[in-house]
Design a protein around this motif. Structure first.
Motif, PDB file in Angstrom:
ATOM      1  N   SER A 213       3.364  33.798  -7.507  1.00  0.00           N
ATOM      2  CA  SER A 213       3.760  35.084  -8.088  1.00  0.00           C
ATOM      3  C   SER A 213       3.312  35.155  -9.540  1.00  0.00           C
ATOM      4  O   SER A 213       2.753  34.201 -10.096  1.00  0.00           O
ATOM      5  CB  SER A 213       5.280  35.259  -7.987  1.00  0.00           C
TER       6      SER A 213
ATOM      7  N   SER B  51       2.456  26.397   1.558  1.00  0.00           N
ATOM      8  CA  SER B  51       3.720  27.104   1.762  1.00  0.00           C
ATOM      9  C   SER B  51       4.264  27.698   0.462  1.00  0.00           C
ATOM     10  O   SER B  51       5.324  28.316   0.451  1.00  0.00           O
ATOM     11  CB  SER B  51       4.756  26.135   2.352  1.00  0.00           C
ATOM     12  N   HIS B  52       3.536  27.493  -0.638  1.00  0.00           N
ATOM     13  CA  HIS B  52       4.001  27.957  -1.946  1.00  0.00           C
ATOM     14  C   HIS B  52       3.456  29.349  -2.247  1.00  0.00           C
ATOM     15  O   HIS B  52       2.254  29.580  -2.166  1.00  0.00           O
ATOM     16  CB  HIS B  52       3.554  26.975  -3.035  1.00  0.00           C
ATOM     17  N   GLU B  53       4.365  30.275  -2.600  1.00  0.00           N
ATOM     18  CA  GLU B  53       3.944  31.626  -2.969  1.00  0.00           C
ATOM     19  C   GLU B  53       3.611  31.671  -4.447  1.00  0.00           C
ATOM     20  O   GLU B  53       4.371  31.171  -5.282  1.00  0.00           O
ATOM     21  CB  GLU B  53       5.057  32.638  -2.661  1.00  0.00           C
TER      22      GLU B  53
ATOM     23  N   GLN C  31       1.511  41.380  -0.078  1.00  0.00           N
ATOM     24  CA  GLN C  31       2.309  40.153  -0.096  1.00  0.00           C
ATOM     25  C   GLN C  31       1.733  39.163  -1.122  1.00  0.00           C
ATOM     26  O   GLN C  31       0.539  39.205  -1.424  1.00  0.00           O
ATOM     27  CB  GLN C  31       2.324  39.518   1.287  1.00  0.00           C
ATOM     28  N   PRO C  32       2.546  38.262  -1.658  1.00  0.00           N
ATOM     29  CA  PRO C  32       2.035  37.303  -2.649  1.00  0.00           C
ATOM     30  C   PRO C  32       0.971  36.381  -2.055  1.00  0.00           C
ATOM     31  O   PRO C  32       0.980  36.064  -0.873  1.00  0.00           O
ATOM     32  CB  PRO C  32       3.291  36.496  -3.031  1.00  0.00           C
ATOM     33  N   MET C  33       0.058  35.963  -2.919  1.00  0.00           N
ATOM     34  CA  MET C  33      -0.937  34.971  -2.509  1.00  0.00           C
ATOM     35  C   MET C  33      -0.235  33.627  -2.314  1.00  0.00           C
ATOM     36  O   MET C  33       0.722  33.315  -3.024  1.00  0.00           O
ATOM     37  CB  MET C  33      -2.014  34.859  -3.601  1.00  0.00           C
ATOM     38  N   THR C  34      -0.696  32.848  -1.358  1.00  0.00           N
ATOM     39  CA  THR C  34      -0.040  31.566  -1.075  1.00  0.00           C
ATOM     40  C   THR C  34      -1.023  30.402  -1.189  1.00  0.00           C
ATOM     41  O   THR C  34      -2.206  30.536  -0.909  1.00  0.00           O
ATOM     42  CB  THR C  34       0.577  31.561   0.337  1.00  0.00           C
TER      43      THR C  34
ATOM     44  N   SER D 140      -4.241  41.425   4.002  1.00  0.00           N
ATOM     45  CA  SER D 140      -2.821  41.124   3.798  1.00  0.00           C
ATOM     46  C   SER D 140      -1.928  42.069   4.601  1.00  0.00           C
ATOM     47  O   SER D 140      -0.985  41.642   5.268  1.00  0.00           O
ATOM     48  CB  SER D 140      -2.505  41.235   2.302  1.00  0.00           C
TER      49      SER D 140
ATOM     50  N   GLY E   7      -2.586  35.818   3.477  1.00  0.00           N
ATOM     51  CA  GLY E   7      -2.400  35.759   2.032  1.00  0.00           C
ATOM     52  C   GLY E   7      -2.810  34.424   1.445  1.00  0.00           C
ATOM     53  O   GLY E   7      -2.669  34.206   0.236  1.00  0.00           O
ATOM     54  N   SER E   8      -3.309  33.519   2.288  1.00  0.00           N
ATOM     55  CA  SER E   8      -3.713  32.199   1.803  1.00  0.00           C
ATOM     56  C   SER E   8      -4.883  32.317   0.832  1.00  0.00           C
ATOM     57  O   SER E   8      -5.865  33.020   1.092  1.00  0.00           O
ATOM     58  CB  SER E   8      -4.115  31.303   2.982  1.00  0.00           C
TER      59      SER E   8
END
Length: 336
Positions: A163, A159-161, A153-156, A80, A86-87
């Motif tokens: 949290s 295209s959606h993060e 960074q947030p996991m995705t 990351s 982060g996918s």
């Protein structure tokens, strides 16, 4: 007597279904901050499952199980930070692979030697590995030293993060249920039967022609992969990784989870983790100065008076250990 036994056989699926229903509706009735905490507990349940597989079923006391958990966490944190990855479709397989490879390499050293390894040698070997990794991470500037790696960074998903909150909670719950079912399927196969025999009498299984050390290495690597999955989820859920994920503190913690719930049952590891973490949360909120003492005394009492764990209160011996084929009583009843 047969009917009473048949009734006891149904306890485990009822217990599993009740826990699944309770876990599924929990975010709908809990406050947001408790849902976040519950997500962390589910991840730790996954970690406890990995330890129960090697200790409860194969008799390998891995006192360094956090090594695979922490290495996967650091691995996905570096992906990351340094590569912007982060996918979920990249980091979860990467974390699982890191745990699997690390466990396989350690198994090659500890378990696949010319002579069978003693329980003490494997226990101390795994613990030494975790301790060494902890010290290495603390002294490495690249790994952030004692501060670890912050601000992951947030996991995705596309295209959606993803949290903290109900979304992350249900993702972890789905992964936990999937791995639980796969583990259960594995343990009830011929491979699981060999493991059960290994746990009860290693020499006899070797006499039957099984490669005992190979069986141990396989289940050790599988448990490392599960610990790696848990570690990568933990890193993205908490948003940072630190050295405690690698060290003996986390390794000791997972031993307590499984001891408290009951080893060699899968469901015992899940229940033990949920109760210990729930008690820690409640005691620390209400008895801030003495909560570790209270928790320690309670754990000690359970281990002293229920050495098979809390799960032994509701599950009989045959259902707790697992069964393969009809019982002796069933064979007698079926006989003409």
């Amino acid at each position: 007597m047969a009917s009473a036994f048949a009734g006891r056989k149904k306890v485990l699926p009822i217990l599993e279904l009740a826990l699944l229903i309770a876990a599924s509706i929990a975010p709908l009735v809990l406050r947001d901050y408790i849902t976040v905490y519950a997500t962390r507990v589910l991840i730790l349940c996954l970690f406890a499952l990995s330890f129960d597989l090697v200790w409860g079923y194969a008799g390998i006391l891995s006192l360094g199980q956090s090594l695979f958990f922490g290495m996967a966490g650091y691995g996905v944190a570096l992906l990351s930070r340094d590569f912007g990855v982060g996918s979920i479709f990249a980091v979860l397989p990467a974390g699982t692979l890191i745990g699997f490879v690390a466990a396989l390499l350690l198994a090659g050293f500890l378990l696949l030697g010319r002579h069978p390894s003693s329980v003490v040698f494997v226990s101390l070997g795994t613990m030494t590995g975790a301790y060494a990794a902890d010290r290495l991470a603390r002294g490495s500037h690249y790994l952030g030293g004692q501060n670890g790696i912050p601000s992951i960074q947030p996991m995705t998903i596309g295209s959606h993060e993803l949290s903290e909150g109900p979304g992350f909670y249900y993702l972890v719950l789905a992964i936990l249920v999937l791995i639980y079912l796969l583990s259960r399927f594995l343990l009830r196969s011929q491979f699981g039967l060999a493991l059960a025999g290994l746990r009860e009498n290693e020499q006899r299984i070797a006499f039957f022609g099984y490669k005992v050390q190979h069986l141990k290495a396989i289940i050790f690597a599988i448990s490392g992969a599960i610990a790696g999955t848990a570690g990568s989820l933990y890193a993205f859920h908490e948003g940072f990784v630190w050295t405690n994920m690698l060290g003996v503190v986390m390794s000791t913690q997972v031993v307590l989870y499984v001891l408290f719930g009951g080893s060699g049952t899968l469901i015992g590891a899940v229940i033990g983790t949920a109760i210990v973490e729930g008690l820690s949360f409640w005691l620390s909120d209400n008895y801030r100065d003495i909560w570790p003492i209270l928790l320690g005394v309670l754990l000690l009492l359970v281990i002293l008076f229920r050495p098979l764990g809390l799960i032994s209160l509701v599950l009989g011996e045959r259902e707790r250990v697992g069964s393969f084929g009809p019982s002796l009583t069933e064979k007698r009843n079926a006989a003409p």
